[in-house]
Design an enzyme around this catalytic site. Structure first.
Site, PDB file in Angstrom:
ATOM      1  N   LYS A  88      55.668  32.090  40.347  1.00 49.50           N
ATOM      2  CA  LYS A  88      55.072  33.365  39.422  1.00 49.50           C
ATOM      3  C   LYS A  88      53.784  33.117  37.845  1.00 49.50           C
ATOM      4  O   LYS A  88      53.075  33.992  37.472  1.00 49.50           O
ATOM      5  CB  LYS A  88      55.838  34.139  38.591  1.00 49.50           C
ATOM      6  CG  LYS A  88      56.769  35.205  39.680  1.00 49.50           C
ATOM      7  CD  LYS A  88      55.520  36.240  40.222  1.00 49.50           C
ATOM      8  CE  LYS A  88      56.546  37.765  41.289  1.00 49.50           C
ATOM      9  NZ  LYS A  88      55.858  38.524  41.777  1.00 49.50           N
ATOM     10  N   SER A  94      61.174  42.473  37.773  1.00 49.88           N
ATOM     11  CA  SER A  94      61.889  42.860  37.516  1.00 49.88           C
ATOM     12  C   SER A  94      62.359  40.670  37.262  1.00 49.88           C
ATOM     13  O   SER A  94      63.451  40.905  36.944  1.00 49.88           O
ATOM     14  CB  SER A  94      62.662  43.247  39.026  1.00 49.88           C
ATOM     15  OG  SER A  94      61.655  41.262  39.486  1.00 49.88           O
ATOM     16  N   GLU A 132      62.553  38.831  54.088  1.00 45.81           N
ATOM     17  CA  GLU A 132      63.157  39.450  53.043  1.00 45.81           C
ATOM     18  C   GLU A 132      63.938  39.457  52.789  1.00 45.81           C
ATOM     19  O   GLU A 132      64.602  39.347  53.515  1.00 45.81           O
ATOM     20  CB  GLU A 132      62.399  40.617  53.631  1.00 45.81           C
ATOM     21  CG  GLU A 132      60.650  41.462  53.036  1.00 45.81           C
ATOM     22  CD  GLU A 132      60.730  42.736  53.710  1.00 45.81           C
ATOM     23  OE1 GLU A 132      59.991  43.708  52.742  1.00 45.81           O
ATOM     24  OE2 GLU A 132      60.715  43.264  54.785  1.00 45.81           O
ATOM     25  N   GLY A 150      65.945  45.496  52.118  1.00 47.35           N
ATOM     26  CA  GLY A 150      65.202  45.409  51.143  1.00 47.35           C
ATOM     27  C   GLY A 150      63.760  45.389  52.732  1.00 47.35           C
ATOM     28  O   GLY A 150      63.125  44.186  51.969  1.00 47.35           O
ATOM     29  N   ASP A 197      61.324  46.309  54.160  1.00 47.61           N
ATOM     30  CA  ASP A 197      60.457  47.943  53.557  1.00 47.61           C
ATOM     31  C   ASP A 197      59.127  46.946  53.962  1.00 47.61           C
ATOM     32  O   ASP A 197      57.952  48.069  55.489  1.00 47.61           O
ATOM     33  CB  ASP A 197      59.852  48.216  52.342  1.00 47.61           C
ATOM     34  CG  ASP A 197      58.788  47.161  51.678  1.00 47.61           C
ATOM     35  OD1 ASP A 197      60.267  45.825  50.970  1.00 47.61           O
ATOM     36  OD2 ASP A 197      58.549  47.048  51.574  1.00 47.61           O
ATOM     37  N   SER A 241      61.389  29.594  46.248  1.00 43.32           N
ATOM     38  CA  SER A 241      60.027  30.474  45.140  1.00 43.32           C
ATOM     39  C   SER A 241      60.535  30.163  43.490  1.00 43.32           C
ATOM     40  O   SER A 241      60.291  30.680  42.563  1.00 43.32           O
ATOM     41  CB  SER A 241      59.827  31.921  45.534  1.00 43.32           C
ATOM     42  OG  SER A 241      61.359  32.545  45.227  1.00 43.32           O
TER      43      SER A 241
END
Lengths: 331, 331
Positions: free
Chosen positions: B55, B80, B206, B210, B212, B310
């Site tokens: 990130k 988050s 995912e 979750g 989506d 990640s």
């Protein structure tokens, strides 16, 4: 056969033999570590080496020098863990039989991994039996070649390739801290660091409960101790090597120690801040450097500091037990 | 200001901006992983990135494009966890104020780290409050620039630099597996991987609870879900981004999922075999690849497989609780 103290040329030759077999492990940085030590810290991450420790380097180098007759009969080794796996894996790669003499209280992960590499494991009681005698008997009975965990020129030269890589990766250092059991890693590191970064001050770090090399270094001759009780199971040696000691006497600035508590704190730092699993022995170098910075016993401010993380072979249950023992203690 | 879907040129520009600020993280190998997946596995270890996750790349890229007025007033972000720390750290490096809106149940380590970087933290209830609304209100009240966690071209382009490095480090890939929350990392990865290794098949992964984006991908339009309950706290997004979704539709081969149990098993593998602390979200890619290999749902045999880890920001107490929940289960 007389075994001679190796030189940097032997480390260079070992590096050639290891090419394509050992990982070129990364050098990792951490701003937190830089702040703690007050200098630029370069961690050589040998926990990311094959089989999880630098020991693969020395074992593979030694076994790759066997002649055809030796290869056919195979190798025997005695070890508290990582050397065992290193010899077992090297033997499998080179296609020779391996017998490993291991203490019955060695970490289960290490015993299982050694068997997993196809070696025959012979267990003994660390506190009542002599592993060296067992190894020698197996060697003479079965015609195996004995490769000791540290006191062998090819093992020392192989271990030295990690520090050689470190200096080649980051340039000259002012300080080098490494883990010290029998002196294989530190002996090889001395050869490499002094050749590539002659002004670097070199410190070997032992568990406080097993400071035989520190005692030996200070009085100038090898001192034998009882088997030390420490969580640093890779550094429970009783006596420095006859080949490694003269190198340490010549090249090391001093021998330091770290307590088990300091090792756990260092392991917690590696896990939380650097995302690395480091075994207790592997944390010796950083633990001592951190203590030296905190107490001001070494002038590390603004210096370039190399720290060798020797390995990461610790059972997850042991790892979590040690880490959780710190609850409430800042790391 | 209209925000456009970024291209590979934006990833290249981001890589230039990140030089000297982000770590060039290592690519790690494991024979065990190769055997499990049946191919050559290349792990891009972004858990070893600054602040412990990829990130940092997107946040730093976005903040470094602020003009003088924006820098003076500062940045606001909602996250988050890892994006929060990334924005906080980037703001500190670039010398600007930062306000971070975080869920009150975010891992304590992440909240503490964000404050540690000098940011002001505003907590909200993940299950009853709208973080985006809070962020927008703070932005308009204080004149701050809002940098969302994934749906921003500079964030997407920055995240893509990790996959760019991976392909540059190891060469073309047959498969790429990465973690998928809102699609910032996967969107950027698509841009880089398709540019450098056009035949590579790309899979976003995912948490099963979750999924989506999987639903959205299959019916061809964004599907909003309830906040998913999963240990993968970095992938608890409810809705794919308006910029990331078209990239995924164009470049991804499919969207896969992993269960919490599969994530824990993957975390155990990383810790025991590769000596790495990986957070639950960080294990998504490997967990799905391993499942695909075990079930034969993807023909991975003999293939070159890139897997992006990640991040590694997990509290040690959470890490040990998850790992010890596996006791008796082979990993």
């Amino acid at each position: 056969m007389t075994l001679n103290v190796p030189t940097y040329a032997d480390v260079q030759a070992a590096a050639q033999r290891l090419k394509g077999h050992a990982h070129l492990t990364p050098v990792l940085r951490s701003r937190f570590a830089d702040e703690m030590l007050g200098g630029e810290v370069f961690f050589k991450a040998e926990n990311l080496q094959r089989m999880g420790a630098f020991k693969f380097r020395g074992a593979f180098n030694a076994l790759s020098r066997f002649d055809a007759a030796q290869r056919e009969r195979g190798v025997v080794a005695f070890s508290s863990g990582n050397h065992a796996q290193a010899v077992a894996l090297s033997a499998r790669i080179l296609g020779m039989p391996a017998v490993i003499v291991m203490p019955s209280d060695a970490p289960p992960l290490k015993i299982a991994a050694t068997r997993g590499y196809g070696a025959q494991v012979v267990l003994y009681d660390r506190y009542t039996e002599d592993r060296e005698a067992i190894g020698k008997r197996l060697a003479s009975e079965r015609g195996l070649t004995l490769i000791p965990p540290y006191d062998h020129p090819d093992v020392i030269a192989g271990q030295g390739t990690a520090a050689k890589e470190l200096v080649e990766q980051v340039g000259p250092l002012d300080y080098f801290f490494g883990c010290l059991g029998g002196g294989g890693l530190m002996g090889g590191s001395c050869l490499a660091v002094k050749a590539l970064s002659p002004d670097c001050r070199i410190y070997g770090v032992e568990p406080e409960a097993g400071n035989d090399v520190q005692q030996s270094f200070r009085i100038g001759k090898p001192v034998r101790i009882e088997v030390p009780k420490t969580i640093a199971d890779g550094a429970q040696t009783q006596l420095v090597g006859t080949l490694t000691f003269p190198i340490l006497q010549r090249d090391a600035s001093d021998i330091l120690t770290a307590t088990d508590q300091q090792l756990i704190e260092a392991m917690h730092f590696f896990a939380e801040r650097m995302k690395l699993i480091v075994e207790p022995t592997g944390a010796l170098g950083f633990a001592a450097a951190r203590h030296a910075a905190a107490t001001g016993s070494l002038p590390l401010k603004g210096k370039r500091i190399g720290i060798l993380i020797s390995g990461g072979n610790v059972d997850m249950s042991t790892f979590c037990r040690l880490i959780s023992s710190l609850d409430g203690t800042p790391s």
